[in-house]
Design an enzyme around this catalytic site. Structure first.
Site, PDB file in Angstrom:
ATOM      1  CB  CYS A 159      -0.928  -0.023   1.213  1.00 13.62           C
ATOM      2  SG  CYS A 159      -1.965   1.431   1.357  1.00 13.62           S
ATOM      3  CB  CYS A 162      -0.616   2.496   3.956  1.00 15.02           C
ATOM      4  SG  CYS A 162      -2.144   1.887   3.244  1.00 15.02           S
ATOM      5  CG  ASP A 163       3.199   1.188   4.376  1.00 18.87           C
ATOM      6  OD1 ASP A 163       2.679   1.665   5.401  1.00 18.87           O
ATOM      7  OD2 ASP A 163       3.073   0.005   4.041  1.00 18.87           O
TER       8      ASP A 163
END
Ligand SMILES: Cc1cc2nc3c(=O)[nH]c(=O)nc-3n(C[C@H](O)[C@H](O)[C@H](O)COP(=O)(O)OP(=O)(O)OC[C@H]3O[C@@H](n4cnc5c(N)ncnc54)[C@H](O)[C@@H]3O)c2cc1C
Length: 337
Positions: A159, A162-163
């Site tokens: 992701c 997300c990261d």
């Protein structure tokens, strides 16, 4: 004997068996059963618990859902310093339990949504529900490499949203694997952080829509690596990703590519096989809601990543869980008027 099998054994006609089925189910009946304990399921639990519906949450094999597999979550509102994914989910569970949610460890193995009350089999045990909220999420497709598994959260991620902004990835070469819209989106997003983004794809053209493919390929920081697959993630000794080993699918030639992050974007599989043929879903298995979070079966609602193939974020899953809870509550109120 599991409930569904027991019910199957009863003749479908005649007063006595029908009455027996009803009696048996009523004795087991919960007002709300939530399948899944990720952001969507536990938020639905919080809202239905606060409405005094004492929901039962079935955790599945991954209590707390996908977010428990990540370390720091930096984009969930209300946590300016970020929060550990596991801790966030423990807090959310406690918050729901405080208002009466009953969280039970167990996986749903079968459902019968053809009649009210709905019948479920949970690890062989029967359960019945007036309403069901499906919040079973979606699983990321993995490359299936041992090194990928060992370096997950140590540079291997599924992701970018997300990261991608995490410190280890800043101004470093990054690799995205995949050739669809998601892979292009991930690669474009990562251009904000990485020094260069290699887009590794097994074919010679992208599968993505023309517009997405065009955008990705036109970007100065994105470099496609055609006709190649990742055969190994490098960095086991350093305990973090340092590169990938690639194989050209036509020539078989092996090469290595340095990178600090491997973003795998080869698709998601919604965890909806239980409902196939009963709940409307698209050809890839995502549930298609009718109105809000309602499904084609009255009294069954769906929320989170099993419905949403676009945003796939903790906060959007929680939002859909909230919506499903409110709609389930209204459905019950109207039904029992
Ligand atoms: C490594 C990683 C990092 C991430 N980081 C972020 C981030 O920083 N920020 C962000 O917003 N998002 C992040 N995400 C995405 C986020 O985790 C998901 O969008 C979110 O978890 C979706 O919530 P959900 O409740 O729909 O599904 P999930 O969290 O996937 O939960 C699904 C639940 O359903 C249960 N279940 C499945 N089948 C059954 C069954 N048969 N019976 C009972 N239960 C069942 C599972 O056990 C699980 O509890 C990340 C994802 C990953 C993988």
């Amino acid at each position: 004997m599991p409930l569904l099998a027991e019910l199957e054994a009863l003749p479908r006609t005649g007063c006595l068996p029908t009455a027996r089925r009803e009696t048996k189910l009523r004795s087991l009946m919960e007002k709300v059963v939530i399948i899944g304990s990720g952001c969507a399921g536990l938020t639905a639990a919080l809202y239905t618990a606060r409405a005094n519906l004492r929901p039962v949450v079935l955790t599945g094999r991954q209590p707390g859902g996908l977010l428990t597999t990540t370390t720091v979550v930096e984009n969930y509102p209300g946590f300016p310093d970020g929060i550990d994914g596991y801790e966030l989910m423990v807090r959310l569970q406690k918050q729901a339990e405080r208002f009466g949610a009953q969280v039970r460890f167990g996986s749903v193995e079968a459902v019968d949504l053809s009649r009210q009350p709905f019948a479920l089999t949970v690890d062989g045990e029967p359960l019945a529900a007036e309403t069901i909220i499906i919040a079973t999420g979606a699983s990321h497709r993995h490359l299936g490499l041992e090194s990928e598994h060992k370096l997950e959260n140590k540079g291997v991620t599924y992701c970018a949203t997300c990261d991608g902004a995490l410190p280890p990835f800043r101004n470093q070469p990054l690799v995205v694997v995949g050739g669809g819209d998601s892979a292009c989106e991930e690669a474009l997003y990562l251009t904000r952080f990485g020094s260069i983004v290699y887009l590794v794809h097994r074919r010679d053209t992208l599968r993505a829509s023309k517009i997405m493919a065009g955008r990705a390929l036109a970007h100065a920081k994105i470099k496609p690596v055609w006709g190649s697959v990742v055969t190994e993630v490098l960095g086991l000794e350093q305990d973090k990703v340092t590169g990938v080993r690639l194989k050209n699918v036509k020539t078989g030639t092996a090469t290595a590519l340095d990178c600090a992050g491997l973003f795998i974007a080869i698709g998601l599989i919604p965890n909806t096989h239980l409902f196939k043929g009963v709940i409307e879903m698209d050809e890839t298995g995502y549930i298609i809601p009718r109105e809000g979070t309602a499904t084609n079966v009255r009294g069954v609602f769906a929320a989170g990543d099993c419905v949403d193939k676009v945003y796939r974020q903790a906060v959007t899953a929680a939002g859909l869980g909230c919506a499903a809870a409110i709609e389930a509550e209204r459905y019950l109120a109207a039904k029992n008027e």
